[in-house]
Scaffold this motif. Structure first.
Motif, mmCIF file in Angstrom:
data_model
loop_
_atom_site.group_PDB
_atom_site.id
_atom_site.type_symbol
_atom_site.label_atom_id
_atom_site.label_comp_id
_atom_site.label_asym_id
_atom_site.label_seq_id
_atom_site.Cartn_x
_atom_site.Cartn_y
_atom_site.Cartn_z
ATOM 1 N N LEU A 120 8.457 18.216 13.325
ATOM 2 C CA LEU A 120 7.582 17.094 13.004
ATOM 3 C C LEU A 120 7.447 16.112 14.164
ATOM 4 C CD1 LEU A 120 8.681 16.321 9.329
ATOM 5 C CD2 LEU A 120 6.859 17.818 10.146
ATOM 6 N N TYR A 121 7.846 16.541 15.364
ATOM 7 C CA TYR A 121 7.768 15.651 16.519
ATOM 8 C C TYR A 121 6.856 16.263 17.580
ATOM 9 C CZ TYR A 121 11.429 12.979 14.366
ATOM 10 O OH TYR A 121 12.128 12.202 13.482
ATOM 11 N N VAL A 122 6.175 15.402 18.325
ATOM 12 C CA VAL A 122 5.180 15.836 19.296
ATOM 13 C C VAL A 122 5.792 16.744 20.353
ATOM 14 C CG1 VAL A 122 3.630 15.032 21.119
ATOM 15 C CG2 VAL A 122 3.717 13.839 18.928
ATOM 16 N N ASN A 123 7.019 16.449 20.791
ATOM 17 C CA ASN A 123 7.614 17.268 21.859
ATOM 18 C C ASN A 123 7.795 18.711 21.430
ATOM 19 O OD1 ASN A 123 9.666 16.772 20.088
ATOM 20 N ND2 ASN A 123 10.936 15.661 21.546
ATOM 21 N N ASP A 124 8.228 18.918 20.185
ATOM 22 C CA ASP A 124 8.385 20.289 19.696
ATOM 23 C C ASP A 124 7.020 20.945 19.545
ATOM 24 O OD1 ASP A 124 10.455 22.235 18.310
ATOM 25 O OD2 ASP A 124 8.659 22.233 17.050
ATOM 26 N N GLN A 125 6.055 20.180 19.027
ATOM 27 C CA GLN A 125 4.704 20.716 18.871
ATOM 28 C C GLN A 125 4.088 21.017 20.225
ATOM 29 O OE1 GLN A 125 2.856 17.680 16.508
ATOM 30 N NE2 GLN A 125 4.155 18.090 14.716
ATOM 31 N N LEU A 126 4.324 20.169 21.232
ATOM 32 C CA LEU A 126 3.829 20.415 22.584
ATOM 33 C C LEU A 126 4.482 21.655 23.195
ATOM 34 C CD1 LEU A 126 3.729 16.815 24.095
ATOM 35 C CD2 LEU A 126 1.769 18.300 23.611
ATOM 36 N N GLU A 127 5.749 21.830 22.911
ATOM 37 C CA GLU A 127 6.449 23.003 23.439
ATOM 38 C C GLU A 127 5.814 24.283 22.898
ATOM 39 O OE1 GLU A 127 10.969 24.866 23.528
ATOM 40 O OE2 GLU A 127 10.636 22.780 22.946
ATOM 41 N N THR A 128 5.509 24.274 21.599
ATOM 42 C CA THR A 128 4.854 25.439 21.001
ATOM 43 C C THR A 128 3.473 25.648 21.608
ATOM 44 O OG1 THR A 128 6.034 25.029 18.935
ATOM 45 C CG2 THR A 128 4.097 26.447 18.821
ATOM 46 N N LEU A 129 2.718 24.554 21.774
ATOM 47 C CA LEU A 129 1.383 24.655 22.354
ATOM 48 C C LEU A 129 1.445 25.121 23.805
ATOM 49 C CD1 LEU A 129 -1.641 24.179 22.083
ATOM 50 C CD2 LEU A 129 -1.268 21.781 22.674
ATOM 51 N N ASN A 130 2.410 24.601 24.554
ATOM 52 C CA ASN A 130 2.582 25.024 25.943
ATOM 53 C C ASN A 130 2.827 26.520 26.033
ATOM 54 O OD1 ASN A 130 2.165 22.662 27.337
ATOM 55 N ND2 ASN A 130 4.290 22.003 27.214
ATOM 56 N N HIS A 162 0.838 -1.190 0.000
ATOM 57 C CA HIS A 162 0.000 0.000 0.000
ATOM 58 C C HIS A 162 0.877 1.247 0.000
ATOM 59 C CE1 HIS A 162 0.895 -0.793 4.269
ATOM 60 N NE2 HIS A 162 0.896 0.533 4.389
ATOM 61 N N LYS A 163 0.274 2.366 -0.299
ATOM 62 C CA LYS A 163 1.031 3.616 -0.357
ATOM 63 C C LYS A 163 1.473 4.033 1.051
ATOM 64 C CE LYS A 163 -0.893 5.476 -4.631
ATOM 65 N NZ LYS A 163 -1.514 6.645 -5.300
ATOM 66 N N LEU A 164 2.629 4.644 1.097
ATOM 67 C CA LEU A 164 3.242 4.955 2.392
ATOM 68 C C LEU A 164 3.246 6.444 2.715
ATOM 69 C CD1 LEU A 164 6.349 2.589 2.059
ATOM 70 C CD2 LEU A 164 4.173 2.092 3.185
ATOM 71 N N ASN A 165 2.708 7.265 1.835
ATOM 72 C CA ASN A 165 2.725 8.712 2.073
ATOM 73 C C ASN A 165 1.555 9.151 2.940
ATOM 74 O OD1 ASN A 165 0.969 8.060 -0.009
ATOM 75 N ND2 ASN A 165 1.172 10.053 -1.004
ATOM 76 N N ASN A 166 1.477 8.560 4.127
ATOM 77 C CA ASN A 166 0.445 8.919 5.093
ATOM 78 C C ASN A 166 1.085 8.980 6.472
ATOM 79 O OD1 ASN A 166 -0.012 6.118 6.499
ATOM 80 N ND2 ASN A 166 -0.076 5.688 4.291
ATOM 81 N N GLU A 167 0.381 9.635 7.394
ATOM 82 C CA GLU A 167 0.957 9.895 8.714
ATOM 83 C C GLU A 167 1.320 8.613 9.461
ATOM 84 O OE1 GLU A 167 1.458 10.600 12.881
ATOM 85 O OE2 GLU A 167 -0.227 9.484 12.008
ATOM 86 N N LYS A 168 0.492 7.591 9.342
ATOM 87 C CA LYS A 168 0.717 6.355 10.088
ATOM 88 C C LYS A 168 1.985 5.648 9.624
ATOM 89 C CE LYS A 168 -1.603 2.056 11.456
ATOM 90 N NZ LYS A 168 -2.826 1.229 11.298
ATOM 91 N N ASP A 169 2.134 5.449 8.319
ATOM 92 C CA ASP A 169 3.315 4.750 7.808
ATOM 93 C C ASP A 169 4.569 5.595 7.944
ATOM 94 O OD1 ASP A 169 2.204 2.241 6.921
ATOM 95 O OD2 ASP A 169 1.166 3.372 5.368
ATOM 96 N N LEU A 170 4.433 6.892 7.746
ATOM 97 C CA LEU A 170 5.583 7.782 7.909
ATOM 98 C C LEU A 170 6.079 7.761 9.348
ATOM 99 C CD1 LEU A 170 4.506 10.838 5.723
ATOM 100 C CD2 LEU A 170 6.247 9.127 5.179
ATOM 101 N N ASN A 171 5.147 7.628 10.276
ATOM 102 C CA ASN A 171 5.519 7.526 11.691
ATOM 103 C C ASN A 171 6.361 6.274 11.925
ATOM 104 O OD1 ASN A 171 5.601 7.992 14.466
ATOM 105 N ND2 ASN A 171 3.717 6.859 14.823
ATOM 106 N N GLU A 172 5.974 5.141 11.308
ATOM 107 C CA GLU A 172 6.734 3.899 11.455
ATOM 108 C C GLU A 172 8.110 4.021 10.809
ATOM 109 O OE1 GLU A 172 5.958 1.522 13.346
ATOM 110 O OE2 GLU A 172 3.916 2.166 13.794
ATOM 111 N N ILE A 173 8.170 4.640 9.641
ATOM 112 C CA ILE A 173 9.452 4.824 8.961
ATOM 113 C C ILE A 173 10.375 5.695 9.791
ATOM 114 C CG2 ILE A 173 10.556 5.862 6.936
ATOM 115 C CD1 ILE A 173 8.070 5.013 5.329
ATOM 116 N N ASP A 174 9.805 6.743 10.385
ATOM 117 C CA ASP A 174 10.629 7.622 11.205
ATOM 118 C C ASP A 174 11.129 6.915 12.447
ATOM 119 O OD1 ASP A 174 11.414 10.629 11.607
ATOM 120 O OD2 ASP A 174 10.643 9.955 13.537
#
Length: 897
Positions: free
Chosen positions: A467-477, A426-438
């Motif tokens: 592109l990581y939750v910690n950086d995004q959380l820091e911005t949100l915080n 299946h195609k891999l250009n989606n958030e779920k598969d990209l998360n696994e690749i990362d």
């Protein structure tokens, strides 16, 4: 003309026609080797699976080879002027892709990621990665690119795995040409010394040359039309084997012919008898060699299978020797040995007579002596091999210079990275598969021995923090904290607000009072306007009369008229003023009314704000709890997760990464891994094997489960070569030994003697490898043997060394009689055949010595191994075989008495 000569004259004519046809129909060997002579690894191997995936990658770079262009300024930094020249060269490559067969160009200044990866830290070296088509010959592409990338002021190189392998092919072909000339000259000189005649050597070279040309043409045509196995080494080993054993067999045949002539026989009868006696030995020996090389067809590895070409050569050689040689012997007779007049036959060899007689007398001490000398070498030998094909090339080869330059200024693995392919359904250009690749990318980057890992989510080899939750959380915080502060301020304002409406009420009352006052002024201004004129006129007349000058009636009328006009104007002004005062009074009263109403509204608002403040207090507490949770989440491992927003996923910047690291159909991802060690080293091979296992373990149970995983690149290819060569070597060696053993049982009519012979050969083989390794380290500066040296040394020593044992055992049987004891038989056989074996060993060793000027490390090491092995065999054959014959078949009559 005797019938015998007529018969073999026909053979001569036949072979002449065959040689002409062989030359006419001989294919272009250089092109054949380039196209079909490369080492072939089974299609199921990971490197080959990876290559198949790459062929269908898309994006215009399918079926390409990775090539590296190197720009280097020695140990000095590249200057700005040099950089402009380099940029111009790179632009020329980009502008002329079709001309140079280039499908993709990755240059240092394409983006920040390439700048980090393709420029050395010391700023002395830059590399450009090219995807070059495989539809053109590697040599033509290499030559064209070398000219295209030349840049004044800097050193330029073109390198890469395929380029290096092709240079190895070219070097081998050039080495073969040297070997052929040197071998022919050496054999000619040795034969002249042995036979003291120039004619025998020429006839010998002629007959062997015929067999070589014919067999080479047969093999190359089989390769071209029937897919016969071929390698870089096929031709060179056909040269050394055919010229080596062909000369050996000719020595045996001509010595027997000489011996028959010494018995007074005519040249035809001597030829017949020589062919009968020596021919039998030649056929037996040749058949053993033929079987040895023919069994290699059962090998799985292409480079091992390619040695089957030697078997074809041996078959043709045997046919030539028994059909063409008799013509020259029967026609020339004694003249073949001109100017020598000695026809007494070969005398006894003192060395072999001595070794055999002492070994039969002291059999066990002789065996112990051989073991004492050889076992230390065998025991200390370790099969640590070098799988780096670049060591085959001399350092002055441009492609190797480029490789060494990259290894010096970058990590050793930069020039030859490994590529992990993950092919999904299946195609891999989606958030779920990209998360696994990362996640997989990060796991691989933590492995020891890995320098950088680049993938679709980390194109520069480094994580993109946004592109990581910690950086995004820091911005949100941060935003939550700001919002909380704002709400706190508002809340304080609402709770602390206290509006006093009394001043507004007072303002209203005062405004209404002012309005009333203005109305009063308005009414009063209307009453005073007319009286003021009469009073002024009376007062004026009174003042004038007091000074004796009263105003006349006319003057009074004039002054009165003027005053009247002034009063009229005043009245008009007052009327306007009254109107304006009326408006002001009305507005002032309105202000008073509004001020009172506002005061009432403010009181009501104050009550509502107090209620709102209580609500904001609850919101503030809720935001505080949320903020505490986000802080806790950002400090947990969960915050390391990859999360790509939809807007980023569809952005042009990320699309460039997708086009690089995802296939055109988006179903296959690649991860590029650069090792910090030599990509051809054993540790690198182990690392690649571990990476493949790591990938499988990490994707198990994820959205990428059941994907096809394969690793491509030089290290993966080398690893596959290592596994296949190791397993197939053992398997092929066993098959070869069994084949030769069966042949020996038939020839010797014994079960034990084949074991004696093969045991002797194996001792010589293992000892020679150990000694070759020592010589290579001390003289060549290479402490390891190349990966194919043990195999080719084994094949040559076992298949060719068995000849000498057969020579001996055939003489042993020939000297058998009722009165002869086995001990006397073997001593006599050793004495008679010793000179032939030593001469043959010298010629075979000299033929292999002709490989040394080739400059190819494998050929040099194989030559050393064979020469050392032959030397060992010359001494241990008469010792071990004689001692074992003595122990097996008993003592002589003299010993019993």
């Amino acid at each position: 003309m005797p019938k015998f000569i007529k018969k073999y004259t026909g053979s001569l004519i036949t072979w002449l026609v065959v040689v002409i046809l062989s030359v006419v129909f001989l294919p272009n060997m250089s092109n054949l080797v380039a196209q079909k002579g490369q080492t072939k690894i089974p299609a199921t191997s990971q490197s080959q699976v990876a290559e198949t995936i790459q062929k269908h990658w898309g994006h215009g770079i399918s079926n390409t080879m990775d090539t590296v262009v190197v720009f280097n300024n020695g140990n000095s930094k590249i200057t700005s002027s040099d950089q402009k020249k380099i940029d111009a060269t790179i632009q020329k490559l980009k502008d002329n892709k079709s001309k140079y067969g280039i499908k993709g160009v990755t240059a240092p200044f394409d983006n920040d990621a390439t700048k980090k990866q393709l420029i050395s830290k010391d700023k002395t070296t830059e590399i450009v990665q090219l995807n070059v088509t495989k539809k053109r010959s590697i040599q033509s592409v290499n030559n064209q690119l070398k000219d295209a990338v030349k840049t004044s002021g800097v050193k330029t190189y073109v390198t890469g795995g395929d380029i290096l392998n092709d240079d190895f092919r070219v070097s081998t072909q050039e080495g073969i040409q040297k070997t052929e000339v040197i071998a022919a000259v050496f054999i000619l000189i040795v034969l002249i010394i042995v036979f003291r005649s120039p004619i025998v050597p020429l006839v010998s070279l002629l007959t062997v040359g015929v067999s070589f040309i014919v067999s080479l043409s047969i093999v190359m045509n089989l390769v071209q039309y029937f897919g016969f196995p071929l390698s870089n080494f096929t031709r060179v080993f056909m040269v050394v084997v055919l010229f080596g054993i062909g000369t050996d067999y000719n020595i045996l045949l001509y010595n027997q012919f000489k011996e028959e002539l010494s018995r007074g026989k005519d040249q035809i009868q001597a030829t017949i008898d020589a062919r009968k006696v020596a021919g039998k030995t030649i056929l037996y020996s040749g058949t053993s060699v033929l079987i040895g090389f023919a069994t290699l067809a059962l090998a799985k590895f292409s480079i091992y299978q390619s040695a089957v070409g030697v078997a074809v050569g041996v078959a043709v050689l045997l046919l030539v020797l028994v059909t063409l040689n008799p013509f020259f012997m029967s026609v020339l007779g004694k003249n073949i040995f001109w100017p020598s007049k000695n026809f007494d036959g070969e005398g006894e060899n003192k060395l072999w007579r001595f070794l055999s007689s002492k070994s039969t007398k002291w059999a066990i001490p002789a065996i112990v002596l051989v073991l004492v000398v050889t076992v230390p070498f065998m025991a200390t030998y370790k099969n640590n091999l070098n799988y780096d094909n670049s060591v085959e090339l001399q350092n002055n080869v441009p492609a190797k210079q480029g490789l060494l330059t990259v290894q010096k200024h970058f990590s050793k693995g930069t020039a030859e990275p490994s590529t992990i392919y993950i092919k999904s359904d299946h195609k891999l250009n989606n958030e779920k598969d990209l998360n696994e690749i990362d996640r997989l990318t990060q796991q691989l980057g933590k492995q020891s021995g890995v320098k950088t890992v680049a993938s679709v989510t980390q194109p520069s080899g480094m994580p993109i923090n946004q592109l990581y939750v910690n950086d995004q959380l820091e911005t949100l915080n941060s935003k939550m904290k700001t919002a909380k502060k704002g709400i706190s301020t508002i809340k304080q304002g609402t709770k602390n607000s206290s509006f006093n409406a009394t001043p507004l009420e007072n303002i209203g009352a005062s405004a209404m009072t002012i309005g009333q006052y203005l109305k009063n002024i308005q009414s009063m201004s209307g009453q005073t306007g007319s009286a003021n004129g009469q009073q002024i006129l009376a007062q004026l007349q009174q003042k004038m009369a007091s000074v004796g000058q009263p105003l006349s009636q006319v003057q009074l009328q004039i002054v009165g008229s003027l005053l009247q006009q002034s009063a009229t104007k005043q009245q008009t002004l007052m009327s306007g003023l009254q109107s304006q005062l009326q408006g002001i009074a009305s507005n002032t009263q309105g202000i008073g009314d509004n001020a009172k109403a506002l005061a009432a509204q403010l009181k009501d608002t104050q009550s509502k704000l107090k209620k709102a403040g209580n609500g904001l207090d609850k919101i503030e507490k809720g935001m505080g709890s949320a903020n505490d949770y986000l802080n806790s989440l950002s400090n947990s491992q969960a915050s390391d997760s990859f999360n790509i927003p939809e807007s980023v996923l569809k952005s042009d910047t990320f699309k460039r990464s997708v086009n690089t690291y995802l296939s055109e159909d988006k179903k296959t991802a690649k991860i590029t891994v650069v090792l910090d060690k030599d990509p051809n080293s054993e540790s690198a091979m182990n690392q690649v094997d571990n990476l493949q296992t790591k990938v499988y373990n990490n994707i198990s149970g994820t959205s990428l489960d059941h994907s096809v995983v394969a690793i491509g690149g030089q290290t993966a290819t080398t690893s596959d070569t290592h596994h296949i060569a190791s397993s197939d070597f053992l398997r092929t060696a066993i098959i070869m030994v069994i084949g030769i053993m069966i042949a020996l049982m038939v020839i010797t009519r014994s079960i034990l003697q084949p074991f004696y012979i093969l045991g002797t050969l194996i001792i010589a083989y293992v000892s020679s490898l150990s000694i070759t390794k020592l010589i290579s380290s001390a003289v060549l500066g290479e402490k390891f043997l190349t990966w194919n040296t043990p195999f080719f040394t084994f094949v040559m020593l076992i298949a060719l060394g068995v000849d000498y044992s057969i020579f001996l055992m055939m003489k042993y049987r020939e000297f058998g009689s009722v009165d002869a004891t086995p001990e006397k038989q073997i001593q006599h056989a050793c004495a008679v055949i010793g000179t032939v074996v030593i001469s043959a060993a010298i010629i075979l060793g000299g033929t292999f010595a002709a490989l040394m000027p080739s400059g190819v490390l494998t050929l040099i090491q194989v030559a050393i191994g064979v020469i050392v092995g032959l030397i060992i065999l010359v001494f241990i054959i008469p010792m071990l075989i004689s001692a074992l014959i003595k122990l097996t078949y008993g003592q002589s009559k003299d010993d019993k008495e």
